[in-house]
Design a protein around this motif. Structure first.
Motif, PDB file in Angstrom:
ATOM      1  N   UNK A 218      -2.965  13.196 -11.217  1.00 52.24           N
ATOM      2  CA  UNK A 218      -1.778  12.633 -11.866  1.00 52.24           C
ATOM      3  C   UNK A 218      -0.618  12.579 -10.880  1.00 52.24           C
ATOM      4  N   UNK A 219      -0.409  13.718 -10.199  1.00 58.41           N
ATOM      5  CA  UNK A 219       0.702  13.793  -9.258  1.00 58.41           C
ATOM      6  C   UNK A 219       0.517  12.773  -8.136  1.00 58.41           C
ATOM      7  N   UNK A 220      -0.724  12.615  -7.696  1.00 54.41           N
ATOM      8  CA  UNK A 220      -1.002  11.641  -6.641  1.00 54.41           C
ATOM      9  C   UNK A 220      -0.661  10.215  -7.097  1.00 54.41           C
ATOM     10  N   UNK A 221      -0.954   9.897  -8.354  1.00 57.23           N
ATOM     11  CA  UNK A 221      -0.635   8.559  -8.871  1.00 57.23           C
ATOM     12  C   UNK A 221       0.857   8.260  -8.743  1.00 57.23           C
ATOM     13  N   UNK A 222       1.683   9.234  -9.124  1.00 56.64           N
ATOM     14  CA  UNK A 222       3.126   9.000  -9.068  1.00 56.64           C
ATOM     15  C   UNK A 222       3.633   9.020  -7.631  1.00 56.64           C
ATOM     16  N   UNK A 223       3.057   9.901  -6.807  1.00 55.68           N
ATOM     17  CA  UNK A 223       3.435   9.924  -5.384  1.00 55.68           C
ATOM     18  C   UNK A 223       3.223   8.555  -4.758  1.00 55.68           C
ATOM     19  N   UNK A 224       2.084   7.931  -5.067  1.00 59.96           N
ATOM     20  CA  UNK A 224       1.750   6.682  -4.403  1.00 59.96           C
ATOM     21  C   UNK A 224       2.543   5.503  -4.969  1.00 59.96           C
ATOM     22  N   UNK A 225       3.142   5.663  -6.147  1.00 54.74           N
ATOM     23  CA  UNK A 225       3.982   4.584  -6.693  1.00 54.74           C
ATOM     24  C   UNK A 225       5.418   4.652  -6.170  1.00 54.74           C
ATOM     25  N   UNK A 226       5.835   5.849  -5.764  1.00 49.50           N
ATOM     26  CA  UNK A 226       7.247   6.113  -5.462  1.00 49.50           C
ATOM     27  C   UNK A 226       7.896   5.051  -4.577  1.00 49.50           C
TER      28      UNK A 226
ATOM     29  N   UNK B 279       7.701  14.320 -12.053  1.00 47.94           N
ATOM     30  CA  UNK B 279       9.052  13.901 -11.662  1.00 47.94           C
ATOM     31  C   UNK B 279       9.280  14.124 -10.161  1.00 47.94           C
ATOM     32  N   UNK B 280       8.848  15.286  -9.669  1.00 45.97           N
ATOM     33  CA  UNK B 280       8.999  15.551  -8.239  1.00 45.97           C
ATOM     34  C   UNK B 280       8.181  14.539  -7.431  1.00 45.97           C
ATOM     35  N   UNK B 281       6.982  14.222  -7.933  1.00 47.12           N
ATOM     36  CA  UNK B 281       6.102  13.297  -7.213  1.00 47.12           C
ATOM     37  C   UNK B 281       6.717  11.911  -7.106  1.00 47.12           C
ATOM     38  N   UNK B 282       7.338  11.435  -8.182  1.00 55.24           N
ATOM     39  CA  UNK B 282       7.878  10.074  -8.147  1.00 55.24           C
ATOM     40  C   UNK B 282       9.131  10.022  -7.277  1.00 55.24           C
ATOM     41  N   UNK B 283       9.851  11.145  -7.157  1.00 50.94           N
ATOM     42  CA  UNK B 283      11.108  11.129  -6.398  1.00 50.94           C
ATOM     43  C   UNK B 283      10.944  11.477  -4.921  1.00 50.94           C
ATOM     44  N   UNK B 284       9.942  12.289  -4.603  1.00 48.82           N
ATOM     45  CA  UNK B 284       9.880  12.858  -3.250  1.00 48.82           C
ATOM     46  C   UNK B 284       9.794  11.797  -2.136  1.00 48.82           C
ATOM     47  N   UNK B 285       8.806  10.908  -2.166  1.00 50.95           N
ATOM     48  CA  UNK B 285       8.704   9.962  -1.038  1.00 50.95           C
ATOM     49  C   UNK B 285       9.924   9.062  -0.887  1.00 50.95           C
ATOM     50  N   UNK B 286      10.421   8.510  -1.998  1.00 45.94           N
ATOM     51  CA  UNK B 286      11.559   7.592  -1.896  1.00 45.94           C
ATOM     52  C   UNK B 286      12.810   8.334  -1.425  1.00 45.94           C
ATOM     53  N   UNK B 287      12.955   9.596  -1.850  1.00 47.34           N
ATOM     54  CA  UNK B 287      14.124  10.364  -1.440  1.00 47.34           C
ATOM     55  C   UNK B 287      14.072  10.694   0.050  1.00 47.34           C
ATOM     56  N   UNK B 288      12.881  11.024   0.539  1.00 46.61           N
ATOM     57  CA  UNK B 288      12.743  11.299   1.975  1.00 46.61           C
ATOM     58  C   UNK B 288      13.118  10.071   2.795  1.00 46.61           C
ATOM     59  N   UNK B 289      12.638   8.894   2.350  1.00 50.83           N
ATOM     60  CA  UNK B 289      12.970   7.655   3.056  1.00 50.83           C
ATOM     61  C   UNK B 289      14.486   7.423   3.027  1.00 50.83           C
ATOM     62  N   UNK B 290      15.099   7.696   1.871  1.00 49.81           N
ATOM     63  CA  UNK B 290      16.543   7.499   1.734  1.00 49.81           C
ATOM     64  C   UNK B 290      17.310   8.442   2.663  1.00 49.81           C
ATOM     65  N   UNK B 291      16.847   9.684   2.791  1.00 49.61           N
ATOM     66  CA  UNK B 291      17.504  10.629   3.704  1.00 49.61           C
ATOM     67  C   UNK B 291      17.452  10.099   5.122  1.00 49.61           C
ATOM     68  N   UNK B 292      16.272   9.626   5.532  1.00 50.20           N
ATOM     69  CA  UNK B 292      16.145   9.082   6.887  1.00 50.20           C
ATOM     70  C   UNK B 292      17.029   7.857   7.050  1.00 50.20           C
TER      71      UNK B 292
END
Lengths: 209, 195
Positions: free
Chosen positions: A28-36, A108-121
């Protein structure tokens, strides 16, 4: 009749998975991670994907539950992207509240983590790209893509939300949606008023009976 | 941009805020914004009340936040955070905008799954859902105006729309195909970039 029985068969074939199994939770977490990273234009672009995941693919929720959770996330204070937490909650609900909350926070963490990391960079390095053609193409090119997605999502949500208890399209519901859409564009009235007023209409039994 | 701004007021930044000030400020932003309109609220609080940054800096941040994937409000919190002391403030800003509203919403969610059998709750939610669907529908129209004079943009949008709504293609592969096509079309020509 034949169509109805087919859809019943399909619904029966779709079994919710057991999130008590850590492997399933990870899936489940992987699904949201990959959509982020595909939540373009502010996040609501993913609503149709969320619907596909939680209603069609994993059957965590029924169609009307999905619509209810969407309304809940929109009406509550805070970023509306928190609907993912509610989906996670629904996914784990059969396993008890503890698993439900675990999967809610995980989703929630999964959907936010990748996009937030990109935004920080991006924030730390955006100025260096000021004159890069890549940046210009990115800025201009993603606009029309987002535009198309937003219309598809709007249509999907109207189809999901405005149904009667028998599962057919609710005409009063569609009218309310269109009126709210026009008022959103033409006035600066807070959307909270629309939701409150429509909630009263619903309580009177006008929308879904 | 879309937010109304008062050109007469040019706030002066008054020193970098502390971690707890950032947390409380972002919490205030999150709780003020019932039912959308978050960016207008965060501008009022961050620029006009707290004077953490100038209006121009704020609008730049909003552009970047909209451009990159992720929810606008979350991205905006990251932008506001990184303007000050970098990563740790960004994390605090994120916690401020998320922690309390998310916990609140999960409480509502637990309540929903426990009691939603009540027909009265169902009826009220059916109404709220119809209004929320109208809000979702309005988002596309909101940005449609800026593309009227660009037939290629309209074509790209129409292909995305048809692919998702009628051909039932999945979002990720469609974006991976259409995104590069759109970027190639809008790649700046030589004479435009020679400044």
């Amino acid at each position: 009749m034949a169509l109805a029985s087919v859809s019943v068969l399909l619904a029966a074939a779709c079994k919710p998975m057991h999130l008590g199994d850590l492997g399933n939770l990870a899936k489940v977490i992987w699904q949201f991670l990959s959509l982020s990273l595909f939540s373009l234009g502010g996040g609501n672009t993913l609503l149709a994907e969320y619907h596909h995941l939680s209603v069609d693919k994993y059957c965590w929720l029924t169609n009307s539950q999905f619509a209810d959770l969407y309304a809940l996330a929109e009406a509550a204070p805070g970023p509306s992207s928190m609907i993912v937490g509610l989906l996670g909650l629904g996914a784990g609900w059969h396993e008890g509240p503890l698993w439900a909350l675990l999967s809610a926070y995980g989703a929630e963490i999964a959907i936010l983590l990748p996009s937030t990391l990109v935004m920080v960079m991006a924030c730390l390095g955006w100025r260096q790209f000021e004159h890069s053609p890549l940046r210009v193409a990115f800025e201009r090119g993603l606009g029309p893509i987002t535009l198309g997605i937003l219309f598809a999502v709007g249509l999907k949500i109207v189809r999901t939300a405005d149904v009667t208890r028998a599962g057919t399209l609710s005409i009063p519901g569609v009218i309310v949606s269109i009126v709210v859409c026009v008022l959103m564009l033409r006035t600066r009235i807070s959307p909270l008023w629309f939701m409150a007023f429509a909630g009263v209409l619903g309580a009177l039994g006008i929308i879904n009976c | 941009m879309t937010e109304p701004t008062d050109p007469g007021v040019i706030p002066e930044p008054s020193g970098p805020p502390t971690h707890s000030q950032i947390f409380l400020g972002m919490l205030q932003v999150a709780l003020s914004a019932f039912g959308g309109g978050l960016s207008a609220w965060s501008q009022r609080i961050v620029v006009e009340q707290k004077r953490w940054m100038s209006n121009e800096e704020f609008l730049t941040g909003l552009t970047v936040a909209r451009l990159f994937p992720g929810p606008n409000q979350i991205n905006m919190a990251v932008y506001i955070g990184t303007q000050f002391r970098g990563l740790s403030v960004a994390l605090v800003a994120l916690a401020g905008i998320l922690l309390v509203p998310f916990t609140l919403l999960m409480g509502l969610g637990v309540l929903y799954f426990s009691v939603h059998e009540l027909p009265a709750v169902d009826r009220v939610l059916a109404g709220v859902v119809a209004a929320a669907a109208g809000m979702a529908l309005s988002m596309g129209f909101k940005i449609l105006n800026q593309y009227w004079k660009d037939p290629v943009a309209l074509l790209l949008a129409a292909v995305m729309f048809a692919g998702l709504a009628f051909a039932h293609l999945r979002l990720v592969p469609l974006v991976l195909v259409m995104g590069p096509i759109a970027m190639a079309w809008y790649w700046p020509r030589q004479e435009a970039s020679g400044s």
